[in-house]
Design a protein around this motif. Structure first.
Motif, mmCIF file in Angstrom:
data_model
loop_
_atom_site.group_PDB
_atom_site.id
_atom_site.type_symbol
_atom_site.label_atom_id
_atom_site.label_comp_id
_atom_site.label_asym_id
_atom_site.label_seq_id
_atom_site.Cartn_x
_atom_site.Cartn_y
_atom_site.Cartn_z
ATOM 1 N N ILE A 1 0.867 -1.179 0.000
ATOM 2 C CA ILE A 1 0.000 0.000 0.000
ATOM 3 C C ILE A 1 0.901 1.225 0.000
ATOM 4 O O ILE A 1 1.723 1.405 0.897
ATOM 5 C CB ILE A 1 -0.933 0.021 1.225
ATOM 6 C CG1 ILE A 1 -1.787 -1.248 1.265
ATOM 7 C CG2 ILE A 1 -1.831 1.262 1.185
ATOM 8 C CD1 ILE A 1 -2.655 -1.356 2.501
ATOM 9 N N VAL B 1 -2.370 5.944 1.754
ATOM 10 C CA VAL B 1 -2.688 6.115 3.172
ATOM 11 C C VAL B 1 -2.970 7.583 3.469
ATOM 12 O O VAL B 1 -3.908 7.918 4.202
ATOM 13 C CB VAL B 1 -1.540 5.602 4.055
ATOM 14 C CG1 VAL B 1 -1.850 5.816 5.530
ATOM 15 C CG2 VAL B 1 -1.274 4.115 3.783
ATOM 16 N N THR C 1 -7.275 -0.498 5.657
ATOM 17 C CA THR C 1 -5.949 -1.015 5.309
ATOM 18 C C THR C 1 -5.471 -2.138 6.214
ATOM 19 O O THR C 1 -4.584 -2.899 5.828
ATOM 20 C CB THR C 1 -4.892 0.112 5.360
ATOM 21 O OG1 THR C 1 -4.745 0.557 6.719
ATOM 22 C CG2 THR C 1 -5.292 1.273 4.471
#
Length: 220
Positions: A99, A104, A193
């Motif tokens: 990720i 984020v 996440t």
């Protein structure tokens, strides 16, 4: 492999992973306290390094022989912090998921921007003492736009540190608003996440006249 082997590895902010490991392993103070206090990359990395180094510390204190490959395995994980400085990597039995830091950051700004009383969210720029981008390691280096999108977010392993600047709508209790932003960001980022949000540091940088509805999250 020794800690000295990591001298060329650096985080996205330019900080040396080797120096951070020395700090954690030897209990030394930060070489640049101001940078480390304000840098999400360093704060996330130090937390991750403490966890990685703990088995070595525990076995060194015990009256047992340290497995010969333990330090090597730990150092390989430490090296990955620099290689994956712009991504968090979650390993699973069938493969791994990466990720990007800017993803984020987008999730964090989106969550903060929906909190009533937030007029604008701004990704915090890196510390002014951070080295130039040319000093970064050889890991995947994002474009300038991606770097800007990732401002204020540092990742290490599955750990995240987030720094947000917020413009508030006039009339709101700023302390309570900061708490609401922090809670919303942690809940949203962790839910989408699976990462561990270590810190969400919120700075109220301005107050504007207007309604209590949130504005469109943006970066500078």
């Amino acid at each position: 492999m020794t800690r000295a082997d990591l001298g060329a590895d650096r985080l996205p902010c330019g900080a040396s992973v080797d120096s951070l490991l020395e700090q954690v392993a030897d209990g030394a103070p930060p070489s640049d306290p101001q940078h480390q206090r304000d840098c999400p990359h360093c704060r996330a990395a130090v937390h991750e390094l403490r966890g990685l180094w703990e088995p070595v510390r525990a076995l060194a204190a015990a009256e047992v022989a340290v497995p010969p490959d333990l330090v090597t395995k730990v150092m390989l994980q430490v090296r990955a912090l620099a290689r994956d400085g712009w991504h968090t990597v979650i390993a699973g039995p069938l493969g791994s998921t990466r990720i990007a830091t800017w993803v984020v950051a987008a999730l964090a700004r989106s969550a903060a921007g929906r909190v009533p009383g937030v007029a604008l969210t701004l990704g915090r720029a890196g510390p002014v003492t951070a080295p130039a981008t040319g000093a970064l390691g050889t890991g995947a280096s994002p474009t300038g736009r991606r770097r800007r999108d990732a401002r204020g977010v540092g990742v290490a392993g599955a750990n995240v540190v987030i720094i947000l600047d917020v413009v508030a709508a006039y009339g709101h209790d700023l302390n309570l608003l900061g708490d609401a932003v922090r809670a919303a960001v942690i809940r949203h980022v962790q839910a989408l996440t699976g990462l561990t949000v270590l810190e969400v540091n919120v700075t109220m940088v301005d107050v504007v006249e207007g309604g209590a509805t949130a504005g469109t999250p943006e970066t500078f």
